[in-house]
Design a protein around this motif. Sequence first.
Motif, PDB file in Angstrom:
ATOM      1  N   PRO A  81       0.810  -1.228   0.000  1.00 44.16           N
ATOM      2  CA  PRO A  81       0.000   0.000   0.000  1.00 44.16           C
ATOM      3  C   PRO A  81       0.836   1.268   0.000  1.00 44.16           C
ATOM      4  N   ILE A  84       2.225   1.861  -3.506  1.00 39.99           N
ATOM      5  CA  ILE A  84       1.110   2.297  -4.347  1.00 39.99           C
ATOM      6  C   ILE A  84       0.785   3.764  -4.075  1.00 39.99           C
ATOM      7  N   PHE A  85       0.733   4.143  -2.796  1.00 36.63           N
ATOM      8  CA  PHE A  85       0.474   5.531  -2.428  1.00 36.63           C
ATOM      9  C   PHE A  85       1.555   6.445  -2.998  1.00 36.63           C
ATOM     10  N   ILE A  88       0.957   6.933  -6.762  1.00 34.35           N
ATOM     11  CA  ILE A  88      -0.212   7.758  -7.094  1.00 34.35           C
ATOM     12  C   ILE A  88       0.059   9.228  -6.788  1.00 34.35           C
ATOM     13  N   VAL A 131       3.625   2.108 -10.889  1.00 33.70           N
ATOM     14  CA  VAL A 131       2.206   1.922 -11.198  1.00 33.70           C
ATOM     15  C   VAL A 131       2.050   1.885 -12.714  1.00 33.70           C
ATOM     16  N   CYS A 273       7.143   7.358   0.488  1.00 40.26           N
ATOM     17  CA  CYS A 273       5.918   8.155   0.663  1.00 40.26           C
ATOM     18  C   CYS A 273       6.257   9.579   1.096  1.00 40.26           C
ATOM     19  N   ALA A 294      -5.357  10.348  -3.262  1.00 39.19           N
ATOM     20  CA  ALA A 294      -4.315   9.331  -3.387  1.00 39.19           C
ATOM     21  C   ALA A 294      -4.515   8.219  -2.366  1.00 39.19           C
ATOM     22  N   SER A 295      -4.923   8.580  -1.162  1.00 40.02           N
ATOM     23  CA  SER A 295      -5.155   7.578  -0.117  1.00 40.02           C
ATOM     24  C   SER A 295      -6.322   6.658  -0.482  1.00 40.02           C
ATOM     25  N   GLU A 297      -7.490   5.974  -3.526  1.00 42.60           N
ATOM     26  CA  GLU A 297      -7.087   5.107  -4.634  1.00 42.60           C
ATOM     27  C   GLU A 297      -6.168   3.992  -4.146  1.00 42.60           C
ATOM     28  N   SER A 298      -5.277   4.332  -3.210  1.00 41.57           N
ATOM     29  CA  SER A 298      -4.362   3.323  -2.657  1.00 41.57           C
ATOM     30  C   SER A 298      -5.131   2.240  -1.912  1.00 41.57           C
ATOM     31  N   THR A 302      -5.087  -1.643  -2.990  1.00 44.11           N
ATOM     32  CA  THR A 302      -4.583  -2.567  -1.975  1.00 44.11           C
ATOM     33  C   THR A 302      -5.659  -3.571  -1.574  1.00 44.11           C
TER      34      THR A 302
END
Length: 453
Positions: A81, A84-85, A88, A131, A273, A294-295, A297-298, A302
């Motif tokens: 996660p 990914i964050f 994004i 990503v 991050c 962004a959070s 979408e993450s 996830t």
Amino acid sequence: MIGIAMFFTALCMLLFGFPVAFTFAAVSVFFGLIAGIVEIGFQAGIIPGLIEGVQEGISMFDFMPFRVFAIQQNTILMAIPMFIFMGIVLQKTGLAEKLLESMGFLFGEVRGGVAISTVLVGSLLAASTGVVGASVVAMGVISLPVMLKYKYNTELAAGTICASGTLGQIIPPSIVLIILGDVFQVPVGDLFAAAVWPGLSLVGAYILFILIIAFIKKDMAPAIPADPSRGNKKKQVINALIAIIPSLTLIIMVLGSIFAGVATPTESSAVGCIGAIGLALLYRSFSIQMVKEASLESVKITSMVFAILIGATAFSMVFSYTGGDELVEQFMTNLPGDTKWAFILFTMLAILVLGFFIDFVEISYIIVPILVPISEALGINPIWFAILIAMNLQTSFLTPPFGFSLFYLKGVAPPSVRTIQIYRGVLPFIIIQIIVLAILAIYPEIFGINPLL
């Protein structure tokens, strides 16, 4: 044979479009009940035997909550996660736009220069965001119109963008490598270190192909005339460095801390991050709303990964209970010729074919766990085998008809770009990936990897 029937049932349901996580969970429950009924039989009568068989099948899942709890406590998977964050946030900072604009002007005067810039930017985005969807969409929106404007061959332009966007599957920090590190139970940092040279070799192979095509067929990738408004060459180089240095700094912070042994991949993902937020502040694109988006979408991405993992855990548990793994192991260890090389060749072909139809997450959590004990029994280095699988899984993003990169690009491409042109455009890059994969399999020492334990 229940396990084999179970596998093909799940594959068919996926082809019909059923959700991945729920498909694996439902198939595992259904075949778990069948396995219980088959084991108990009907000696006591049809109804009592059926009831006892269902109870036996249900009891198979008694330890499922403990497996799910263990997944949630896995510190390796905590990095997913956060990476990914990070990706994004960087996507929302406009990093891709700045890199493509600067490097496009830097290499544009070279024949095939915009395509080369796309590959280089794809590699930088892979090492900083990882990503795939974001990379393909960003380059499709920015780079594709430029290449079409200057009369680039449509198929070459589409293939270059799709292939460059998938580099995040092999170049660290890669979500695939984190997942494979968990499946193989090897340090993710070792996988990251081993994947660097194969990833860079793939980048070099892409650029070499573009240069050869541009040299042989000059009208496929013409040079872009110099733009006096951009200043002299020295100024363009300085502008390109200004655009590249922040992303390179983030890459060094994340990967450097892992390779130097200062931080684990999970800890370095947290550093990434913070670095991504810092770049957002630097580019003046930071806002609470951006962090919120962004959070969210993450969390969505996830949740999808972990839902698939839970479904795959139930699937692999029932598959092992029904003896499917033993059947596969017997088949693999009795292949003709040199067992080790026959096993590698067969698994690479199987994963390549499955990549045409199912995603890398399903392959990683369903197919790979079956192969791991067999590879260990054959004395194959798990690091080498994992890198082979990761590079093979990268191809799944390009292979028609379900390659995700193809859909991402088609979604942002002009109406004049037809789907069949995108399909034809990626074929040379798929062949390049297979060639690099073959070199990695036959001569792993070139990449600094020992093929044996």
